[in-house]
Design a protein around this motif. Structure first.
Motif, PDB file in Angstrom:
ATOM      1  N   ASN A   5       1.030  -0.772   0.069  1.00 29.76           N
ATOM      2  CA  ASN A   5       0.320  -0.101  -0.318  1.00 29.76           C
ATOM      3  C   ASN A   5       0.995   1.136   0.156  1.00 29.76           C
ATOM      4  OD1 ASN A   5      -2.275  -1.505   0.109  1.00 29.76           O
ATOM      5  ND2 ASN A   5      -1.867  -2.072   1.936  1.00 29.76           N
ATOM      6  N   GLY A   6       2.167   0.817  -0.337  1.00 30.82           N
ATOM      7  CA  GLY A   6       2.682   2.770  -0.872  1.00 30.82           C
ATOM      8  C   GLY A   6       3.027   2.910   0.704  1.00 30.82           C
ATOM      9  N   ALA A   7       3.384   2.268   1.603  1.00 32.32           N
ATOM     10  CA  ALA A   7       4.591   3.117   2.945  1.00 32.32           C
ATOM     11  C   ALA A   7       5.317   3.815   2.465  1.00 32.32           C
ATOM     12  CB  ALA A   7       4.769   1.316   4.030  1.00 32.32           C
ATOM     13  N   ALA A   8       5.918   4.773   3.115  1.00 25.34           N
ATOM     14  CA  ALA A   8       6.857   5.478   3.419  1.00 25.34           C
ATOM     15  C   ALA A   8       7.975   5.345   2.626  1.00 25.34           C
ATOM     16  CB  ALA A   8       6.548   6.334   4.329  1.00 25.34           C
ATOM     17  N   ALA A   9       8.340   3.757   3.666  1.00 23.44           N
ATOM     18  CA  ALA A   9       9.457   3.554   3.480  1.00 23.44           C
ATOM     19  C   ALA A   9       9.713   2.476   2.669  1.00 23.44           C
ATOM     20  CB  ALA A   9      10.259   2.463   4.944  1.00 23.44           C
ATOM     21  N   ALA A  10       8.902   1.984   2.055  1.00 19.09           N
ATOM     22  CA  ALA A  10       8.832   0.880   1.231  1.00 19.09           C
ATOM     23  C   ALA A  10       9.103   1.611  -0.291  1.00 19.09           C
ATOM     24  CB  ALA A  10       7.713   0.092   1.117  1.00 19.09           C
ATOM     25  N   ARG A  11       8.432   2.756  -0.478  1.00 21.95           N
ATOM     26  CA  ARG A  11       8.366   3.807  -1.369  1.00 21.95           C
ATOM     27  C   ARG A  11      10.049   4.974  -1.789  1.00 21.95           C
ATOM     28  NH1 ARG A  11       4.550   6.455  -0.140  1.00 21.95           N
ATOM     29  NH2 ARG A  11       5.278   8.151   0.368  1.00 21.95           N
ATOM     30  N   ALA A  12      10.431   4.770  -0.530  1.00 21.45           N
ATOM     31  CA  ALA A  12      11.419   5.695  -0.556  1.00 21.45           C
ATOM     32  C   ALA A  12      12.528   5.036  -1.279  1.00 21.45           C
ATOM     33  CB  ALA A  12      12.322   6.549   0.736  1.00 21.45           C
ATOM     34  N   SER A  13      12.420   3.524  -0.758  1.00 15.34           N
ATOM     35  CA  SER A  13      13.825   2.456  -0.802  1.00 15.34           C
ATOM     36  C   SER A  13      13.805   2.229  -2.596  1.00 15.34           C
ATOM     37  CB  SER A  13      12.787   1.016  -0.552  1.00 15.34           C
ATOM     38  OG  SER A  13      14.001   0.307  -0.152  1.00 15.34           O
ATOM     39  N   VAL A  14      12.729   2.248  -2.852  1.00 13.33           N
ATOM     40  CA  VAL A  14      12.025   2.051  -4.874  1.00 13.33           C
ATOM     41  C   VAL A  14      12.660   2.511  -5.460  1.00 13.33           C
ATOM     42  CG1 VAL A  14       9.737   1.945  -6.478  1.00 13.33           C
ATOM     43  CG2 VAL A  14       9.847   0.165  -4.424  1.00 13.33           C
ATOM     44  N   LEU A  15      11.937   4.709  -4.972  1.00 17.90           N
ATOM     45  CA  LEU A  15      12.271   5.225  -5.891  1.00 17.90           C
ATOM     46  C   LEU A  15      13.828   5.583  -5.977  1.00 17.90           C
ATOM     47  CD1 LEU A  15       9.612   7.752  -4.172  1.00 17.90           C
ATOM     48  CD2 LEU A  15      10.169   7.308  -6.149  1.00 17.90           C
ATOM     49  N   GLU A  16      15.002   5.192  -4.350  1.00 16.66           N
ATOM     50  CA  GLU A  16      16.790   4.944  -4.315  1.00 16.66           C
ATOM     51  C   GLU A  16      17.044   4.128  -5.290  1.00 16.66           C
ATOM     52  OE1 GLU A  16      19.976   6.316  -3.903  1.00 16.66           O
ATOM     53  OE2 GLU A  16      18.353   7.924  -3.426  1.00 16.66           O
ATOM     54  N   ALA A  17      16.597   3.166  -5.574  1.00 19.82           N
ATOM     55  CA  ALA A  17      17.209   2.049  -5.838  1.00 19.82           C
ATOM     56  C   ALA A  17      16.744   2.664  -7.645  1.00 19.82           C
ATOM     57  CB  ALA A  17      16.466   0.597  -5.989  1.00 19.82           C
ATOM     58  N   PHE A  18      15.800   2.785  -8.247  1.00 20.01           N
ATOM     59  CA  PHE A  18      15.514   3.087  -9.663  1.00 20.01           C
ATOM     60  C   PHE A  18      16.402   4.855  -9.454  1.00 20.01           C
ATOM     61  CE2 PHE A  18      12.095   0.234  -9.287  1.00 20.01           C
ATOM     62  CZ  PHE A  18      11.873  -0.295 -11.058  1.00 20.01           C
ATOM     63  N   HIS A  19      16.455   5.604  -9.509  1.00 16.64           N
ATOM     64  CA  HIS A  19      17.364   6.626  -9.496  1.00 16.64           C
ATOM     65  C   HIS A  19      18.991   5.646  -9.452  1.00 16.64           C
ATOM     66  CE1 HIS A  19      18.936  10.928  -9.296  1.00 16.64           C
ATOM     67  NE2 HIS A  19      19.399  10.144  -8.614  1.00 16.64           N
ATOM     68  N   ARG A  20      19.483   5.035  -8.406  1.00 14.40           N
ATOM     69  CA  ARG A  20      20.748   5.219  -9.322  1.00 14.40           C
ATOM     70  C   ARG A  20      21.287   4.906 -10.444  1.00 14.40           C
ATOM     71  NH1 ARG A  20      19.865   2.308  -3.525  1.00 14.40           N
ATOM     72  NH2 ARG A  20      19.593   1.137  -4.686  1.00 14.40           N
ATOM     73  N   LEU A  21      20.020   4.297 -10.933  1.00 11.93           N
ATOM     74  CA  LEU A  21      20.272   2.913 -12.710  1.00 11.93           C
ATOM     75  C   LEU A  21      19.778   4.339 -13.653  1.00 11.93           C
ATOM     76  CD1 LEU A  21      18.103   0.000 -12.076  1.00 11.93           C
ATOM     77  CD2 LEU A  21      20.641   0.383 -11.857  1.00 11.93           C
ATOM     78  N   GLY A  22      19.828   5.914 -12.866  1.00 15.05           N
ATOM     79  CA  GLY A  22      19.343   7.000 -13.997  1.00 15.05           C
ATOM     80  C   GLY A  22      18.144   7.552 -14.059  1.00 15.05           C
ATOM     81  N   THR A  23      17.389   7.066 -13.262  1.00 16.33           N
ATOM     82  CA  THR A  23      16.015   7.504 -13.520  1.00 16.33           C
ATOM     83  C   THR A  23      15.807   8.333 -13.030  1.00 16.33           C
ATOM     84  OG1 THR A  23      14.888   6.859 -12.050  1.00 16.33           O
ATOM     85  CG2 THR A  23      15.009   5.184 -13.121  1.00 16.33           C
ATOM     86  N   THR A  24      14.464   9.248 -12.998  1.00 18.78           N
ATOM     87  CA  THR A  24      14.332  10.515 -12.740  1.00 18.78           C
ATOM     88  C   THR A  24      12.886   9.825 -11.594  1.00 18.78           C
ATOM     89  OG1 THR A  24      12.434  11.213 -14.366  1.00 18.78           O
ATOM     90  CG2 THR A  24      14.578  12.552 -14.139  1.00 18.78           C
ATOM     91  N   ARG A  25      12.574  10.711 -10.758  1.00 19.74           N
ATOM     92  CA  ARG A  25      11.445   9.964 -10.057  1.00 19.74           C
ATOM     93  C   ARG A  25      10.392  10.749  -8.955  1.00 19.74           C
ATOM     94  NH1 ARG A  25      16.254   9.059  -6.368  1.00 19.74           N
ATOM     95  NH2 ARG A  25      16.301  11.222  -4.450  1.00 19.74           N
ATOM     96  N   GLU A  26       9.192  10.325  -8.484  1.00 22.33           N
ATOM     97  CA  GLU A  26       7.724  10.799  -8.294  1.00 22.33           C
ATOM     98  C   GLU A  26       7.662   9.663  -7.463  1.00 22.33           C
ATOM     99  OE1 GLU A  26       5.391  14.644  -8.300  1.00 22.33           O
ATOM    100  OE2 GLU A  26       7.149  14.092  -9.546  1.00 22.33           O
ATOM    101  N   GLY A  27       6.970  10.400  -6.010  1.00 26.50           N
ATOM    102  CA  GLY A  27       5.860   8.993  -5.255  1.00 26.50           C
ATOM    103  C   GLY A  27       4.827   9.775  -5.409  1.00 26.50           C
ATOM    104  N   ILE A  28       3.841   9.249  -5.351  1.00 30.82           N
ATOM    105  CA  ILE A  28       2.344   9.569  -5.078  1.00 30.82           C
ATOM    106  C   ILE A  28       2.103   9.043  -3.678  1.00 30.82           C
ATOM    107  CG2 ILE A  28      -0.090   9.495  -6.062  1.00 30.82           C
ATOM    108  CD1 ILE A  28       1.081  10.066  -8.469  1.00 30.82           C
TER     109      ILE A  28
END
Length: 61
Positions: A5-28
Motif C-alpha cells: 500500500n505504498g508505505a513511506a519507507a518502501a516507496r523511498a527505497s524503490v525511488l532510490e533503487a531506480f534513481h541509482r540506475l539513472g531514472t527521475t522519480r516521483e512518489g504519489i
C-alpha cells in the motif's frame, strides 16, 4: 503499484533503487504509486532486471 500500500519507507527505497540506475522519480503517497522517467542515458538493462526482480519478489504489481 507497491504491494504494501505504498508505505513511506518502501516507496523511498524503490525511488532510490531506480534513481541509482539513472531514472527521475516521483512518489504519489495517497495512492501508493511510484512513477519514474527513463532518460536515454539510463541503464535500461538493469532497470528491466530490477522491474522483473521486484515483480517476482512481489514488491509491486
Amino acid at each position: 503499484m507497491l504491494t504494501d500500500n505504498g508505505a513511506a519507507a518502501a516507496r523511498a527505497s524503490v525511488l532510490e533503487a531506480f534513481h541509482r540506475l539513472g531514472t527521475t522519480r516521483e512518489g504519489i503517497e495517497r495512492i501508493g504509486m511510484v512513477l519514474w522517467g527513463i532518460p536515454p542515458q539510463a541503464d535500461l538493462l538493469k532497470i528491466r532486471e530490477l522491474l522483473e526482480h521486484g515483480e517476482a519478489a512481489e514488491w509491486w504489481h
